[in-house]
Write a protein that holds these residues in place. Structure first.
Motif, PDB file in Angstrom:
ATOM      1  N   VAL A 187     -57.478 -59.209 -13.250  1.00 51.36           N
ATOM      2  CA  VAL A 187     -57.010 -60.445 -12.609  1.00 51.36           C
ATOM      3  C   VAL A 187     -57.492 -61.658 -13.404  1.00 51.36           C
ATOM      4  O   VAL A 187     -56.723 -62.599 -13.647  1.00 51.36           O
ATOM      5  CB  VAL A 187     -57.470 -60.507 -11.141  1.00 51.36           C
ATOM      6  CG1 VAL A 187     -57.297 -61.896 -10.566  1.00 51.36           C
ATOM      7  CG2 VAL A 187     -56.697 -59.501 -10.312  1.00 51.36           C
ATOM      8  N   LEU A 188     -58.747 -61.637 -13.838  1.00 48.46           N
ATOM      9  CA  LEU A 188     -59.254 -62.747 -14.645  1.00 48.46           C
ATOM     10  C   LEU A 188     -58.551 -62.834 -15.994  1.00 48.46           C
ATOM     11  O   LEU A 188     -58.190 -63.936 -16.441  1.00 48.46           O
ATOM     12  CB  LEU A 188     -60.766 -62.607 -14.843  1.00 48.46           C
ATOM     13  CG  LEU A 188     -61.625 -62.899 -13.623  1.00 48.46           C
ATOM     14  CD1 LEU A 188     -63.085 -62.593 -13.918  1.00 48.46           C
ATOM     15  CD2 LEU A 188     -61.452 -64.337 -13.191  1.00 48.46           C
ATOM     16  N   CYS A 224     -51.141 -57.692 -17.178  1.00 46.75           N
ATOM     17  CA  CYS A 224     -52.498 -57.563 -16.645  1.00 46.75           C
ATOM     18  C   CYS A 224     -52.475 -57.481 -15.120  1.00 46.75           C
ATOM     19  O   CYS A 224     -53.197 -56.682 -14.523  1.00 46.75           O
ATOM     20  CB  CYS A 224     -53.364 -58.739 -17.089  1.00 46.75           C
ATOM     21  SG  CYS A 224     -53.859 -58.688 -18.814  1.00 46.75           S
ATOM     22  N   TRP A 225     -51.648 -58.302 -14.495  1.00 46.27           N
ATOM     23  CA  TRP A 225     -51.583 -58.287 -13.029  1.00 46.27           C
ATOM     24  C   TRP A 225     -50.957 -57.002 -12.502  1.00 46.27           C
ATOM     25  O   TRP A 225     -51.350 -56.505 -11.455  1.00 46.27           O
ATOM     26  CB  TRP A 225     -50.838 -59.515 -12.531  1.00 46.27           C
ATOM     27  CG  TRP A 225     -51.621 -60.778 -12.762  1.00 46.27           C
ATOM     28  CD1 TRP A 225     -52.987 -60.904 -12.777  1.00 46.27           C
ATOM     29  CD2 TRP A 225     -51.105 -62.067 -13.011  1.00 46.27           C
ATOM     30  NE1 TRP A 225     -53.337 -62.204 -13.027  1.00 46.27           N
ATOM     31  CE2 TRP A 225     -52.202 -62.947 -13.163  1.00 46.27           C
ATOM     32  CE3 TRP A 225     -49.822 -62.589 -13.122  1.00 46.27           C
ATOM     33  CZ2 TRP A 225     -52.050 -64.300 -13.415  1.00 46.27           C
ATOM     34  CZ3 TRP A 225     -49.670 -63.940 -13.372  1.00 46.27           C
ATOM     35  CH2 TRP A 225     -50.776 -64.774 -13.518  1.00 46.27           C
ATOM     36  N   TYR A 242     -54.675 -65.462 -19.615  1.00 46.69           N
ATOM     37  CA  TYR A 242     -53.433 -65.414 -20.390  1.00 46.69           C
ATOM     38  C   TYR A 242     -52.402 -66.389 -19.813  1.00 46.69           C
ATOM     39  O   TYR A 242     -51.665 -67.029 -20.561  1.00 46.69           O
ATOM     40  CB  TYR A 242     -52.835 -64.003 -20.405  1.00 46.69           C
ATOM     41  CG  TYR A 242     -53.369 -63.128 -21.504  1.00 46.69           C
ATOM     42  CD1 TYR A 242     -53.120 -63.397 -22.828  1.00 46.69           C
ATOM     43  CD2 TYR A 242     -54.125 -62.003 -21.211  1.00 46.69           C
ATOM     44  CE1 TYR A 242     -53.606 -62.595 -23.843  1.00 46.69           C
ATOM     45  CE2 TYR A 242     -54.621 -61.189 -22.206  1.00 46.69           C
ATOM     46  CZ  TYR A 242     -54.356 -61.492 -23.530  1.00 46.69           C
ATOM     47  OH  TYR A 242     -54.845 -60.693 -24.525  1.00 46.69           O
ATOM     48  N   TYR A 243     -52.371 -66.522 -18.504  1.00 47.09           N
ATOM     49  CA  TYR A 243     -51.383 -67.393 -17.872  1.00 47.09           C
ATOM     50  C   TYR A 243     -51.617 -68.866 -18.220  1.00 47.09           C
ATOM     51  O   TYR A 243     -50.668 -69.626 -18.372  1.00 47.09           O
ATOM     52  CB  TYR A 243     -51.397 -67.186 -16.359  1.00 47.09           C
ATOM     53  CG  TYR A 243     -50.222 -67.802 -15.664  1.00 47.09           C
ATOM     54  CD1 TYR A 243     -48.960 -67.208 -15.751  1.00 47.09           C
ATOM     55  CD2 TYR A 243     -50.358 -68.961 -14.928  1.00 47.09           C
ATOM     56  CE1 TYR A 243     -47.873 -67.765 -15.124  1.00 47.09           C
ATOM     57  CE2 TYR A 243     -49.269 -69.525 -14.295  1.00 47.09           C
ATOM     58  CZ  TYR A 243     -48.028 -68.926 -14.397  1.00 47.09           C
ATOM     59  OH  TYR A 243     -46.944 -69.483 -13.778  1.00 47.09           O
ATOM     60  N   VAL A 244     -52.892 -69.263 -18.350  1.00 47.81           N
ATOM     61  CA  VAL A 244     -53.194 -70.641 -18.740  1.00 47.81           C
ATOM     62  C   VAL A 244     -53.262 -70.793 -20.257  1.00 47.81           C
ATOM     63  O   VAL A 244     -53.638 -71.844 -20.759  1.00 47.81           O
ATOM     64  CB  VAL A 244     -54.495 -71.160 -18.084  1.00 47.81           C
ATOM     65  CG1 VAL A 244     -54.368 -71.199 -16.588  1.00 47.81           C
ATOM     66  CG2 VAL A 244     -55.698 -70.370 -18.535  1.00 47.81           C
ATOM     67  N   GLN A 245     -52.900 -69.763 -20.971  1.00 43.67           N
ATOM     68  CA  GLN A 245     -52.783 -69.737 -22.429  1.00 43.67           C
ATOM     69  C   GLN A 245     -54.102 -70.058 -23.125  1.00 43.67           C
ATOM     70  O   GLN A 245     -54.203 -70.989 -23.926  1.00 43.67           O
ATOM     71  CB  GLN A 245     -51.668 -70.661 -22.896  1.00 43.67           C
ATOM     72  CG  GLN A 245     -50.333 -70.261 -22.340  1.00 43.67           C
ATOM     73  CD  GLN A 245     -49.206 -71.165 -22.774  1.00 43.67           C
ATOM     74  OE1 GLN A 245     -49.411 -72.151 -23.453  1.00 43.67           O
ATOM     75  NE2 GLN A 245     -48.000 -70.803 -22.373  1.00 43.67           N
ATOM     76  N   TYR A 302     -47.637 -64.993 -23.941  1.00 40.04           N
ATOM     77  CA  TYR A 302     -48.732 -65.247 -23.001  1.00 40.04           C
ATOM     78  C   TYR A 302     -48.323 -64.870 -21.573  1.00 40.04           C
ATOM     79  O   TYR A 302     -49.063 -64.203 -20.855  1.00 40.04           O
ATOM     80  CB  TYR A 302     -49.133 -66.719 -23.027  1.00 40.04           C
ATOM     81  CG  TYR A 302     -50.230 -67.068 -24.004  1.00 40.04           C
ATOM     82  CD1 TYR A 302     -51.506 -66.546 -23.868  1.00 40.04           C
ATOM     83  CD2 TYR A 302     -49.992 -67.956 -25.046  1.00 40.04           C
ATOM     84  CE1 TYR A 302     -52.516 -66.894 -24.750  1.00 40.04           C
ATOM     85  CE2 TYR A 302     -50.993 -68.309 -25.932  1.00 40.04           C
ATOM     86  CZ  TYR A 302     -52.250 -67.771 -25.779  1.00 40.04           C
ATOM     87  OH  TYR A 302     -53.255 -68.107 -26.637  1.00 40.04           O
ATOM     88  N   THR A 303     -47.134 -65.306 -21.167  1.00 44.20           N
ATOM     89  CA  THR A 303     -46.679 -65.039 -19.803  1.00 44.20           C
ATOM     90  C   THR A 303     -46.479 -63.549 -19.568  1.00 44.20           C
ATOM     91  O   THR A 303     -46.908 -63.011 -18.542  1.00 44.20           O
ATOM     92  CB  THR A 303     -45.368 -65.801 -19.529  1.00 44.20           C
ATOM     93  OG1 THR A 303     -45.594 -67.194 -19.768  1.00 44.20           O
ATOM     94  CG2 THR A 303     -44.907 -65.602 -18.105  1.00 44.20           C
ATOM     95  N   GLN A 304     -45.854 -62.857 -20.529  1.00 49.24           N
ATOM     96  CA  GLN A 304     -45.622 -61.422 -20.363  1.00 49.24           C
ATOM     97  C   GLN A 304     -46.928 -60.644 -20.304  1.00 49.24           C
ATOM     98  O   GLN A 304     -47.082 -59.720 -19.504  1.00 49.24           O
ATOM     99  CB  GLN A 304     -44.736 -60.892 -21.501  1.00 49.24           C
ATOM    100  CG  GLN A 304     -44.372 -59.440 -21.349  1.00 49.24           C
ATOM    101  CD  GLN A 304     -43.588 -59.178 -20.068  1.00 49.24           C
ATOM    102  OE1 GLN A 304     -42.631 -59.881 -19.778  1.00 49.24           O
ATOM    103  NE2 GLN A 304     -44.003 -58.180 -19.309  1.00 49.24           N
TER     104      GLN A 304
END
Length: 98
Positions: free
Chosen positions: A25-26, A70-71, A31-34, A63-65
């Motif tokens: 999750v972390l 990860c999630w 990755y989501y905040v790049q 980054y988004t993928q």
């Protein structure tokens, strides 16, 4: 319910699953905040680009993928946590009955 594994293995599954959920999750959030520290793990670094806009678009998608991956893996760990928890409960219940 059916007892599949013993008390030590089910406890180990609980611990590893809990840690995997927290870590993934972390990592997904970073990755989501790049996060720049994770940029070298993206596959876009290995190709040549004609301009910076094309590179940034591919980096944003990567980054988004990777965050979504990860999630998804964290959700699989939730499933493993539930199975391990059920097995731990089943083993503790059987030891109290004996």
């Amino acid at each position: 319910m059916l007892k599949i594994c013993g008390p030590k293995l089910s406890l180990c599954g609980l611990i590893i699953s809990a840690w995997g959920i927290v870590q993934l999750v972390l990592m997904g959030a970073f990755y989501y905040v790049q996060s720049v520290g994770l940029a070298e793990d993206l596959e876009v670094m290995e190709t040549n680009y004609k301009d910076a806009d094309e590179f940034y678009a591919d980096a944003d998608k990567a980054y988004t993928q990777t965050a979504y991956n990860c999630w998804i893996a964290a959700c699989l760990y939730i499933f493993t946590l539930l199975i391990s928890g059920q097995q731990f409960y089943q083993n503790s219940r059987n030891s109290l009955d004996a």
